[in-house]
Design a protein around this motif. Sequence first.
Motif, PDB file in Angstrom:
ATOM      1  N   GLN A  91      31.518  -8.707  -1.518  1.00 29.44           N
ATOM      2  CA  GLN A  91      32.950  -8.429  -1.422  1.00 29.44           C
ATOM      3  C   GLN A  91      33.516  -8.857  -0.072  1.00 29.44           C
ATOM      4  O   GLN A  91      34.710  -9.119   0.038  1.00 29.44           O
ATOM      5  CB  GLN A  91      33.225  -6.944  -1.649  1.00 29.44           C
ATOM      6  N   LYS A 148      28.362  -5.028  -1.940  1.00 30.55           N
ATOM      7  CA  LYS A 148      29.324  -4.776  -0.850  1.00 30.55           C
ATOM      8  C   LYS A 148      29.437  -5.987   0.072  1.00 30.55           C
ATOM      9  O   LYS A 148      30.533  -6.353   0.495  1.00 30.55           O
ATOM     10  CB  LYS A 148      28.911  -3.542  -0.056  1.00 30.55           C
ATOM     11  N   ASP A 188      25.192   1.783   5.249  1.00 27.55           N
ATOM     12  CA  ASP A 188      26.390   1.476   6.024  1.00 27.55           C
ATOM     13  C   ASP A 188      26.054   0.863   7.380  1.00 27.55           C
ATOM     14  O   ASP A 188      26.745  -0.054   7.844  1.00 27.55           O
ATOM     15  CB  ASP A 188      27.259   2.721   6.214  1.00 27.55           C
TER      16      ASP A 188
END
Length: 148
Positions: A84, A81, A48
């Motif tokens: 996206q 991710k 993250d």
Amino acid sequence: MILFVSPKIDGMKTPQERLGIGYISSYLEENGYLSSIINLSYESMNDDEFISHVIYNRYKVVGFSIKQISQLEFLKRVGSKLKQLGIIIIVGGYIPTLSYKFVLRNYPFIDYLIRGEAEESMAYFAKHFNDSDLKLCPGLTYVEDGKI
């Protein structure tokens, strides 16, 4: 701006510099293109935090240098991710060069793969990534209409 990433290699006790992406980044700079490098063997970032770093710095292209099979798991976790979010994903290194069909079939979020030495190819890519001449880039490999 392009970010080159060297994912951490599982089981490696001593981090190593990635000279290949250093050469590519220097070559891009000499040709007027901005790029950065992040070696995750030296940076203590979780997935993250890495994604937040990419977003914060507004990278449009993230290039992963894949030297070992163990790095593919990180690529899978963060690459999908980033894709996206509209970020262009490009890979290179030993594994993509030698096993490009496997990589492109198993990691469908990858936009482009560059095989072989990539200094001139990445400069060409940087110059043409928004136009039709991109497909003439040396070493560029991709999937189009289901074909590699």
